[in-house]
Design a protein around this motif. Sequence first.
Motif, mmCIF file in Angstrom:
data_model
loop_
_atom_site.group_PDB
_atom_site.id
_atom_site.type_symbol
_atom_site.label_atom_id
_atom_site.label_comp_id
_atom_site.label_asym_id
_atom_site.label_seq_id
_atom_site.Cartn_x
_atom_site.Cartn_y
_atom_site.Cartn_z
ATOM 1 N N GLN A 244 40.331 36.748 46.483
ATOM 2 C CA GLN A 244 41.277 37.821 46.185
ATOM 3 C C GLN A 244 42.568 37.192 45.659
ATOM 4 O O GLN A 244 43.041 36.184 46.178
ATOM 5 N N THR A 245 43.139 37.796 44.619
ATOM 6 C CA THR A 245 44.381 37.305 44.037
ATOM 7 C C THR A 245 45.456 38.362 44.196
ATOM 8 O O THR A 245 45.256 39.515 43.838
ATOM 9 N N LEU A 246 46.586 37.957 44.754
ATOM 10 C CA LEU A 246 47.713 38.863 44.954
ATOM 11 C C LEU A 246 48.905 38.353 44.165
ATOM 12 O O LEU A 246 49.160 37.151 44.110
ATOM 13 N N PHE B 146 49.101 34.436 44.952
ATOM 14 C CA PHE B 146 48.447 33.946 46.159
ATOM 15 C C PHE B 146 46.954 34.167 45.947
ATOM 16 O O PHE B 146 46.529 35.273 45.590
ATOM 17 N N VAL B 147 46.153 33.118 46.159
ATOM 18 C CA VAL B 147 44.705 33.214 45.964
ATOM 19 C C VAL B 147 44.011 32.879 47.279
ATOM 20 O O VAL B 147 44.244 31.813 47.868
ATOM 21 N N CYS B 148 43.169 33.788 47.754
ATOM 22 C CA CYS B 148 42.402 33.548 48.975
ATOM 23 C C CYS B 148 41.275 32.571 48.656
ATOM 24 O O CYS B 148 40.482 32.817 47.739
ATOM 25 N N THR B 149 41.212 31.485 49.392
ATOM 26 C CA THR B 149 40.191 30.466 49.133
ATOM 27 C C THR B 149 38.813 30.884 49.646
ATOM 28 O O THR B 149 37.811 30.262 49.310
ATOM 29 N N ASP B 150 38.756 31.963 50.426
ATOM 30 C CA ASP B 150 37.479 32.424 50.968
ATOM 31 C C ASP B 150 36.859 33.519 50.088
ATOM 32 O O ASP B 150 35.757 33.371 49.579
ATOM 33 N N CYS B 151 37.606 34.610 49.861
ATOM 34 C CA CYS B 151 37.054 35.748 49.106
ATOM 35 C C CYS B 151 37.532 35.787 47.658
ATOM 36 O O CYS B 151 37.114 36.633 46.883
ATOM 37 N N GLU C 229 45.351 44.593 37.880
ATOM 38 C CA GLU C 229 46.372 44.268 38.878
ATOM 39 C C GLU C 229 46.378 42.784 39.214
ATOM 40 O O GLU C 229 47.103 42.356 40.109
ATOM 41 N N LYS C 230 45.558 42.005 38.516
ATOM 42 C CA LYS C 230 45.478 40.574 38.772
ATOM 43 C C LYS C 230 45.104 39.858 37.486
ATOM 44 O O LYS C 230 44.602 40.471 36.547
ATOM 45 N N PRO C 231 45.357 38.557 37.428
ATOM 46 C CA PRO C 231 44.917 37.793 36.262
ATOM 47 C C PRO C 231 43.390 37.819 36.163
ATOM 48 O O PRO C 231 42.698 37.905 37.189
ATOM 49 N N LEU C 232 42.890 37.745 34.944
ATOM 50 C CA LEU C 232 41.451 37.813 34.718
ATOM 51 C C LEU C 232 40.940 36.528 34.079
ATOM 52 O O LEU C 232 41.593 35.958 33.204
ATOM 53 N N SER C 233 39.744 36.122 34.492
ATOM 54 C CA SER C 233 39.065 35.004 33.852
ATOM 55 C C SER C 233 38.302 35.534 32.643
ATOM 56 O O SER C 233 38.130 36.747 32.475
#
Length: 132
Positions: free
Chosen positions: A90-92, A83-88, A23-27
Amino acid sequence: MIKKTFRNTALRNTILEIFSRSEKPLSIVELTELLAKNDFFPNKTTLYRQMETLCATKKLQQVSLAASSSMHYELASQHHHHFVCTDCNQTLCVEDSDLEKQIASLEQKLSLNGLKVQAHHFSIAGLCENCH
């Protein structure tokens, strides 16, 4: 010029299956962990070659995410922004037709100046609802 044909290998099929479920891009690090859960343990060179081939054949695309120094990948058929949370971290996924209209307008203006946009990637960094 010799054109290489795309061969479906077990590793490529598994990589594509992982991305189709994600559900999100992967490294590469995340992909390596998921491949290991599927009993695949490719070395780094092999994995990067696979990713290069899958991007060249337009099965996957590279995605540069805000607040992340590593490249991420996702299925090429899924155009959207993030949208990427800079704390946890999480990528939306963000899908917004108004944003796409604004980007199309910008691309039109650029084309009037002799520039041809081939791709665009847009991500926003901030805090998710759990972190603010």
